[in-house]
Each structure stands twice: as structure tokens, then as C-alpha cells.
Design a protein around this motif. Structure first.
Motif, PDB file in Angstrom:
ATOM      1  N   MET A   1      21.258 -10.896 -23.457  1.00 31.12           N
ATOM      2  CA  MET A   1      20.100 -10.129 -23.041  1.00 31.12           C
ATOM      3  C   MET A   1      20.493  -9.048 -22.019  1.00 31.12           C
ATOM      4  N   GLU A   2      21.336  -9.442 -21.071  1.00 30.80           N
ATOM      5  CA  GLU A   2      21.740  -8.495 -20.041  1.00 30.80           C
ATOM      6  C   GLU A   2      22.553  -7.345 -20.625  1.00 30.80           C
ATOM      7  N   LEU A   3      23.383  -7.649 -21.618  1.00 30.65           N
ATOM      8  CA  LEU A   3      24.189  -6.607 -22.251  1.00 30.65           C
ATOM      9  C   LEU A   3      23.310  -5.615 -23.002  1.00 30.65           C
ATOM     10  N   LEU A   4      22.284  -6.104 -23.658  1.00 30.45           N
ATOM     11  CA  LEU A   4      21.365  -5.238 -24.390  1.00 30.45           C
ATOM     12  C   LEU A   4      20.610  -4.304 -23.443  1.00 30.45           C
ATOM     13  N   VAL A   5      20.136  -4.846 -22.330  1.00 28.85           N
ATOM     14  CA  VAL A   5      19.401  -4.025 -21.356  1.00 28.85           C
ATOM     15  C   VAL A   5      20.330  -3.015 -20.694  1.00 28.85           C
ATOM     16  N   ALA A   6      21.542  -3.427 -20.367  1.00 27.25           N
ATOM     17  CA  ALA A   6      22.505  -2.497 -19.764  1.00 27.25           C
ATOM     18  C   ALA A   6      22.877  -1.380 -20.738  1.00 27.25           C
ATOM     19  N   ALA A   7      23.021  -1.723 -22.019  1.00 29.00           N
ATOM     20  CA  ALA A   7      23.317  -0.698 -23.013  1.00 29.00           C
ATOM     21  C   ALA A   7      22.142   0.265 -23.182  1.00 29.00           C
ATOM     22  N   ALA A   8      20.927  -0.252 -23.130  1.00 29.76           N
ATOM     23  CA  ALA A   8      19.743   0.610 -23.241  1.00 29.76           C
ATOM     24  C   ALA A   8      19.652   1.558 -22.058  1.00 29.76           C
ATOM     25  N   ILE A   9      19.925   1.064 -20.856  1.00 27.28           N
ATOM     26  CA  ILE A   9      19.898   1.915 -19.668  1.00 27.28           C
ATOM     27  C   ILE A   9      20.974   2.992 -19.768  1.00 27.28           C
ATOM     28  N   GLY A  10      22.171   2.610 -20.198  1.00 22.64           N
ATOM     29  CA  GLY A  10      23.253   3.582 -20.354  1.00 22.64           C
ATOM     30  C   GLY A  10      22.947   4.626 -21.406  1.00 22.64           C
ATOM     31  N   LEU A  11      22.365   4.213 -22.525  1.00 24.23           N
ATOM     32  CA  LEU A  11      22.025   5.147 -23.585  1.00 24.23           C
ATOM     33  C   LEU A  11      20.927   6.116 -23.139  1.00 24.23           C
ATOM     34  N   LEU A  12      19.909   5.611 -22.472  1.00 19.35           N
ATOM     35  CA  LEU A  12      18.843   6.487 -21.970  1.00 19.35           C
ATOM     36  C   LEU A  12      19.387   7.486 -20.949  1.00 19.35           C
ATOM     37  N   THR A  13      20.298   7.043 -20.101  1.00 16.94           N
ATOM     38  CA  THR A  13      20.888   7.933 -19.108  1.00 16.94           C
ATOM     39  C   THR A  13      21.746   9.003 -19.776  1.00 16.94           C
ATOM     40  N   ALA A  14      22.547   8.609 -20.766  1.00 21.29           N
ATOM     41  CA  ALA A  14      23.406   9.573 -21.453  1.00 21.29           C
ATOM     42  C   ALA A  14      22.577  10.611 -22.205  1.00 21.29           C
ATOM     43  N   VAL A  15      21.546  10.173 -22.909  1.00 21.23           N
ATOM     44  CA  VAL A  15      20.688  11.110 -23.639  1.00 21.23           C
ATOM     45  C   VAL A  15      19.956  12.027 -22.665  1.00 21.23           C
ATOM     46  N   GLY A  16      19.496  11.463 -21.546  1.00 21.49           N
ATOM     47  CA  GLY A  16      18.805  12.274 -20.540  1.00 21.49           C
ATOM     48  C   GLY A  16      19.705  13.333 -19.941  1.00 21.49           C
ATOM     49  N   LEU A  17      20.940  12.971 -19.616  1.00 20.24           N
ATOM     50  CA  LEU A  17      21.872  13.960 -19.057  1.00 20.24           C
ATOM     51  C   LEU A  17      22.256  15.017 -20.082  1.00 20.24           C
ATOM     52  N   TYR A  18      22.436  14.618 -21.334  1.00 14.85           N
ATOM     53  CA  TYR A  18      22.767  15.586 -22.376  1.00 14.85           C
ATOM     54  C   TYR A  18      21.643  16.601 -22.542  1.00 14.85           C
ATOM     55  N   LEU A  19      20.411  16.122 -22.603  1.00 15.71           N
ATOM     56  CA  LEU A  19      19.285  17.038 -22.772  1.00 15.71           C
ATOM     57  C   LEU A  19      19.029  17.872 -21.518  1.00 15.71           C
ATOM     58  N   LEU A  20      19.343  17.320 -20.368  1.00 15.47           N
ATOM     59  CA  LEU A  20      19.151  18.046 -19.115  1.00 15.47           C
ATOM     60  C   LEU A  20      20.072  19.252 -19.003  1.00 15.47           C
ATOM     61  N   LEU A  21      21.210  19.201 -19.664  1.00 10.89           N
ATOM     62  CA  LEU A  21      22.182  20.291 -19.593  1.00 10.89           C
ATOM     63  C   LEU A  21      21.951  21.368 -20.656  1.00 10.89           C
ATOM     64  N   ARG A  22      20.907  21.293 -21.405  1.00 15.31           N
ATOM     65  CA  ARG A  22      20.551  22.326 -22.381  1.00 15.31           C
ATOM     66  C   ARG A  22      20.029  23.556 -21.645  1.00 15.31           C
ATOM     67  N   ALA A  23      19.954  24.692 -22.329  1.00 20.09           N
ATOM     68  CA  ALA A  23      19.548  25.935 -21.669  1.00 20.09           C
ATOM     69  C   ALA A  23      18.090  26.299 -21.944  1.00 20.09           C
ATOM     70  N   HIS A  24      17.345  25.424 -22.595  1.00 20.38           N
ATOM     71  CA  HIS A  24      15.942  25.704 -22.884  1.00 20.38           C
ATOM     72  C   HIS A  24      15.065  24.698 -22.158  1.00 20.38           C
TER      73      HIS A  24
END
Length: 117
Positions: A1-24
Motif C-alpha cells: 500500500m505504501e509503495l502504491l501511494v508513494a508512486a502516485a505522489i511521485g507520478l503526480l509531482t513529475a507530471v506537475g513539474l513537466y506541465l509547469l515548465l511548458r510555455a503556455h
């Protein structure tokens, strides 16, 4: 359970940072939203990942879930909803003023080169 939640947090953070660095502006707003989801999930997991335990200490309870992170997440959800609405309005106003939705400083202006001889 902890691994699944940690992976979800990491994935949300990675997607958020990727989209944050867009120019639009719209991907930047989505990136901020994903980052706020990641922070909310992180705050929620601070209260221990337990199932069917009361959020308050009872006299006969062997364990309990910490209610403070739940209250923090509820408050953060309300604040992030209000801030997202404000950012969307500001982005729409910027688009209507400039005619472009780019959010970098080097973007060409909509009206062309100003100035004269």
C-alpha cells in the motif's frame, strides 16, 4: 500500500513539474493543479495509512488515525480551488489583452513592432 501511494505522489509531482515548465498558460495551470494534488496526497499520508480506525482517540481503541492531516488536506483543497479559479481568470485576462497564451518573457507581442521613426 505504501509503495502504491508513494508512486502516485511521485507520478503526480513529475507530471506537475513537466506541465509547469511548458510555455503556455493552460499547461502551467494544470501543472500547478497536479502539484497541489501531490501535496494533498502527501499531507493525507502523514496521518498513517490505516483502514477502519477512528479519527479520534476512543477509550477502547487500540490505535487511531491522526485527524490533523485530514483537516490540513480539507483546508488545502479549498484554498487550491480558489487559487486555481484566480489563476484561470488572470490567464484569460492576459490572453485577451495580448492575444497570446504564452507565459515566457521573450514572447513576441501581438501588435507587432511598436515605435517609429
Amino acid at each position: 500500500m505504501e509503495l502504491l501511494v508513494a508512486a502516485a505522489i511521485g507520478l503526480l509531482t513529475a507530471v506537475g513539474l513537466y506541465l509547469l515548465l511548458r510555455a503556455h498558460t493552460f499547461p502551467v495551470i494544470l501543472g500547478l493543479t497536479f502539484l497541489s494534488y501531490a501535496v494533498n496526497l502527501f499531507l493525507f499520508t502523514m496521518g498513517r495509512l490505516v483502514i477502519d480506525l477512528p479519527p479520534v482517540i476512543a477509550p477502547d481503541a487500540r490505535a487511531y488515525a491522526d485527524p490533523l492531516p485530514q483537516a490540513l488536506v480539507l483546508t488545502a483543497i479549498v484554498i487550491s480551488f480558489g487559487m486555481t479559479a484566480l489563476i484561470v481568470v488572470l490567464a484569460l485576462r492576459g490572453y485577451l489583452e495580448t492575444g497570446s497564451d504564452r507565459c515566457d518573457l521573450d514572447a513576441p507581442r501581438h501588435g507587432g513592432e511598436e515605435g517609429g521613426a
